[in-house]
Design a protein around this motif. Structure first.
Motif, PDB file in Angstrom:
ATOM      1  N   ILE A 182       0.841  -1.204   0.000  1.00 22.39           N
ATOM      2  CA  ILE A 182       0.000   0.000   0.000  1.00 22.39           C
ATOM      3  C   ILE A 182       0.873   1.251   0.000  1.00 22.39           C
ATOM      4  O   ILE A 182       0.609   2.216  -0.722  1.00 22.39           O
ATOM      5  CB  ILE A 182      -0.967  -0.014   1.203  1.00 22.39           C
ATOM      6  N   ALA A 183       1.953   1.234   0.799  1.00 22.87           N
ATOM      7  CA  ALA A 183       2.846   2.397   0.844  1.00 22.87           C
ATOM      8  C   ALA A 183       3.547   2.604  -0.494  1.00 22.87           C
ATOM      9  O   ALA A 183       3.678   3.736  -0.965  1.00 22.87           O
ATOM     10  CB  ALA A 183       3.877   2.225   1.958  1.00 22.87           C
ATOM     11  N   LEU A 184       3.995   1.521  -1.119  1.00 27.52           N
ATOM     12  CA  LEU A 184       4.702   1.644  -2.395  1.00 27.52           C
ATOM     13  C   LEU A 184       3.781   2.120  -3.517  1.00 27.52           C
ATOM     14  O   LEU A 184       4.192   2.867  -4.394  1.00 27.52           O
ATOM     15  CB  LEU A 184       5.333   0.305  -2.782  1.00 27.52           C
ATOM     16  N   ALA A 185       2.529   1.680  -3.496  1.00 26.79           N
ATOM     17  CA  ALA A 185       1.605   1.997  -4.591  1.00 26.79           C
ATOM     18  C   ALA A 185       0.742   3.226  -4.318  1.00 26.79           C
ATOM     19  O   ALA A 185       0.178   3.800  -5.245  1.00 26.79           O
ATOM     20  CB  ALA A 185       0.697   0.800  -4.859  1.00 26.79           C
ATOM     21  N   GLY A 186       0.653   3.638  -3.059  1.00 25.74           N
ATOM     22  CA  GLY A 186      -0.262   4.715  -2.696  1.00 25.74           C
ATOM     23  C   GLY A 186       0.203   6.084  -3.147  1.00 25.74           C
ATOM     24  O   GLY A 186       1.393   6.374  -3.198  1.00 25.74           O
ATOM     25  N   ARG A 187      -0.762   6.931  -3.475  1.00 21.64           N
ATOM     26  CA  ARG A 187      -0.475   8.310  -3.892  1.00 21.64           C
ATOM     27  C   ARG A 187      -0.621   9.288  -2.721  1.00 21.64           C
ATOM     28  O   ARG A 187      -0.638  10.491  -2.933  1.00 21.64           O
ATOM     29  CB  ARG A 187      -1.404   8.715  -5.027  1.00 21.64           C
ATOM     30  N   GLY A 188      -0.749   8.777  -1.528  1.00 14.36           N
ATOM     31  CA  GLY A 188      -0.982   9.653  -0.386  1.00 14.36           C
ATOM     32  C   GLY A 188       0.210   9.812   0.525  1.00 14.36           C
ATOM     33  O   GLY A 188       0.061   9.807   1.738  1.00 14.36           O
ATOM     34  N   TRP A 189       1.414   9.931  -0.021  1.00 14.34           N
ATOM     35  CA  TRP A 189       2.559  10.196   0.849  1.00 14.34           C
ATOM     36  C   TRP A 189       2.495  11.636   1.354  1.00 14.34           C
ATOM     37  O   TRP A 189       2.800  11.905   2.499  1.00 14.34           O
ATOM     38  CB  TRP A 189       3.871   9.920   0.115  1.00 14.34           C
ATOM     39  N   LEU A 190       2.125  12.543   0.482  1.00 12.95           N
ATOM     40  CA  LEU A 190       1.945  13.936   0.873  1.00 12.95           C
ATOM     41  C   LEU A 190       0.702  14.447   0.165  1.00 12.95           C
ATOM     42  O   LEU A 190       0.521  14.196  -1.020  1.00 12.95           O
ATOM     43  CB  LEU A 190       3.160  14.782   0.476  1.00 12.95           C
ATOM     44  N   SER A 196       3.430  10.761  -4.246  1.00 11.29           N
ATOM     45  CA  SER A 196       3.675   9.370  -3.880  1.00 11.29           C
ATOM     46  C   SER A 196       5.172   9.225  -3.655  1.00 11.29           C
ATOM     47  O   SER A 196       5.921  10.204  -3.701  1.00 11.29           O
ATOM     48  CB  SER A 196       3.195   8.435  -4.992  1.00 11.29           C
ATOM     49  N   LEU A 197       5.619   8.014  -3.459  1.00 15.13           N
ATOM     50  CA  LEU A 197       7.048   7.771  -3.330  1.00 15.13           C
ATOM     51  C   LEU A 197       7.764   8.043  -4.652  1.00 15.13           C
ATOM     52  O   LEU A 197       8.949   8.340  -4.680  1.00 15.13           O
ATOM     53  CB  LEU A 197       7.283   6.320  -2.881  1.00 15.13           C
ATOM     54  N   TRP A 198       7.016   7.987  -5.745  1.00 14.35           N
ATOM     55  CA  TRP A 198       7.621   8.043  -7.074  1.00 14.35           C
ATOM     56  C   TRP A 198       7.472   9.387  -7.783  1.00 14.35           C
ATOM     57  O   TRP A 198       8.282   9.723  -8.632  1.00 14.35           O
ATOM     58  CB  TRP A 198       7.008   6.947  -7.957  1.00 14.35           C
ATOM     59  N   GLU A 199       6.411  10.153  -7.466  1.00 13.20           N
ATOM     60  CA  GLU A 199       6.190  11.404  -8.185  1.00 13.20           C
ATOM     61  C   GLU A 199       5.456  12.412  -7.318  1.00 13.20           C
ATOM     62  O   GLU A 199       4.819  12.061  -6.324  1.00 13.20           O
ATOM     63  CB  GLU A 199       5.405  11.160  -9.478  1.00 13.20           C
ATOM     64  N   SER A 200       5.564  13.677  -7.720  1.00 10.78           N
ATOM     65  CA  SER A 200       4.882  14.775  -7.048  1.00 10.78           C
ATOM     66  C   SER A 200       3.962  15.449  -8.053  1.00 10.78           C
ATOM     67  O   SER A 200       4.378  15.762  -9.167  1.00 10.78           O
ATOM     68  CB  SER A 200       5.903  15.778  -6.510  1.00 10.78           C
ATOM     69  N   CYS A 201       2.712  15.670  -7.657  1.00 10.93           N
ATOM     70  CA  CYS A 201       1.725  16.250  -8.567  1.00 10.93           C
ATOM     71  C   CYS A 201       1.139  17.524  -7.954  1.00 10.93           C
ATOM     72  O   CYS A 201       0.889  17.586  -6.754  1.00 10.93           O
ATOM     73  CB  CYS A 201       0.594  15.259  -8.839  1.00 10.93           C
ATOM     74  N   THR A 202       0.921  18.520  -8.808  1.00 17.58           N
ATOM     75  CA  THR A 202       0.287  19.770  -8.393  1.00 17.58           C
ATOM     76  C   THR A 202      -0.759  20.154  -9.430  1.00 17.58           C
ATOM     77  O   THR A 202      -0.734  19.678 -10.569  1.00 17.58           O
ATOM     78  CB  THR A 202       1.320  20.911  -8.278  1.00 17.58           C
ATOM     79  N   ARG A 203      -1.664  21.013  -9.016  1.00 14.61           N
ATOM     80  CA  ARG A 203      -2.638  21.581  -9.951  1.00 14.61           C
ATOM     81  C   ARG A 203      -3.092  22.927  -9.409  1.00 14.61           C
ATOM     82  O   ARG A 203      -2.973  23.212  -8.217  1.00 14.61           O
ATOM     83  CB  ARG A 203      -3.834  20.647 -10.143  1.00 14.61           C
ATOM     84  N   GLY A 204      -3.633  23.732 -10.313  1.00 15.30           N
ATOM     85  CA  GLY A 204      -4.159  25.034  -9.902  1.00 15.30           C
ATOM     86  C   GLY A 204      -5.473  24.862  -9.151  1.00 15.30           C
ATOM     87  O   GLY A 204      -6.106  23.805  -9.191  1.00 15.30           O
ATOM     88  N   PHE A 215       1.873  14.875   5.560  1.00 13.48           N
ATOM     89  CA  PHE A 215       2.255  13.535   5.141  1.00 13.48           C
ATOM     90  C   PHE A 215       1.113  12.624   5.542  1.00 13.48           C
ATOM     91  O   PHE A 215       0.703  12.585   6.688  1.00 13.48           O
ATOM     92  CB  PHE A 215       3.590  13.143   5.763  1.00 13.48           C
ATOM     93  N   SER A 216       0.602  11.881   4.568  1.00 10.49           N
ATOM     94  CA  SER A 216      -0.729  11.304   4.706  1.00 10.49           C
ATOM     95  C   SER A 216      -0.716   9.788   4.857  1.00 10.49           C
ATOM     96  O   SER A 216       0.247   9.187   5.302  1.00 10.49           O
ATOM     97  CB  SER A 216      -1.557  11.744   3.494  1.00 10.49           C
ATOM     98  N   TRP A 217      -1.801   9.148   4.428  1.00  6.76           N
ATOM     99  CA  TRP A 217      -2.103   7.759   4.724  1.00  6.76           C
ATOM    100  C   TRP A 217      -1.084   6.770   4.167  1.00  6.76           C
ATOM    101  O   TRP A 217      -0.706   5.827   4.858  1.00  6.76           O
ATOM    102  CB  TRP A 217      -3.516   7.419   4.238  1.00  6.76           C
TER     103      TRP A 217
END
Length: 196
Positions: A28-36, A48-56, A145-147
């Motif tokens: 769940i930690a490796l695949a989850g998008r809720g690291w931050l 996630s552990l792999w990428e950071s996403c932002t939006r307006g 830092f989330s779920w």
């Protein structure tokens, strides 16, 4: 008592079961998008552990950048992933160790040592990530830092607990194998006249 909960032959599958639970939390930690994530609306940041996403604030589409472009991102992912792979190996070894009729207690203690290595790798990854993320990635709004990050820590805590039990289990070898004869307590007839 701890001895009663783990040191019996019928209960031998508790430790592999806990390792399986740690593996599930690690997935769940490796695949989850809720690291931050953004703490409140508007939700403009997610990582996630792999990428950071932002939006307006008005935009519906996420703009993502890979954290693998950063040295610390590769280090955090690699250390957590190496710990996870060793955890899967420890799970397989634990199933094998507890499946054989004659339990090899030195083998069990070795699994405990490997689990401490797993915990060290996972802790390194879980510490590198938030420190370097907050330093090098521009944060928008209030974030937490989330779920998924929490699942990473939960997996690590379970691994540390299992490591202690695997290392201490050989101390209870006779109890686990059932080599201790039961102790019967009785009193003399003078003290218990109803037994006559």
């Amino acid at each position: 008592m701890v001895v009663c909960s783990l040191a019996c032959w019928r209960c031998r599958w508790l430790l592999p079961l806990l390792l399986g639970l740690a593996i599930i939390m690690g997935i769940i930690a490796l695949a989850g998008r809720g690291w931050l994530e953004s703490e409140s609306e508007p939700y403009v940041q997610q990582a996630s552990l792999w990428e950071s996403c932002t939006r307006g604030e008005e935009d519906l589409n996420w703009s993502c950048e890979s954290l693998m472009d950063y040295g610390w991102g590769r280090a955090a992912a690699a250390t957590y992933l190496v710990g996870f792979v060793i955890l899967v190996i420890c799970f397989a070894l634990a199933v094998i160790a507890f499946s054989i009729e004659i339990l090899r207690f030195n083998f069990v203690r070795g699994i405990g040592g490997l689990l401490f290595v797993v915990a060290a790798f996972q802790i390194i990854g879980l510490v590198i990530y938030p420190v370097k993320f907050a330093e090098e990635i521009p944060l928008t709004g209030d974030n937490m830092f989330s779920w998924a990050y929490g699942f990473g820590w939960a997996s690590t805590v379970v691994v540390i607990g299992c490591a202690f039990f695997f290392c201490c289990l050989p101390n209870w070898e006779d109890e686990v194998l059932g080599n201790i004869k039961p102790t019967y307590y009785y009193s003399s007839p003078e003290r218990a006249p109803y037994l006559n």
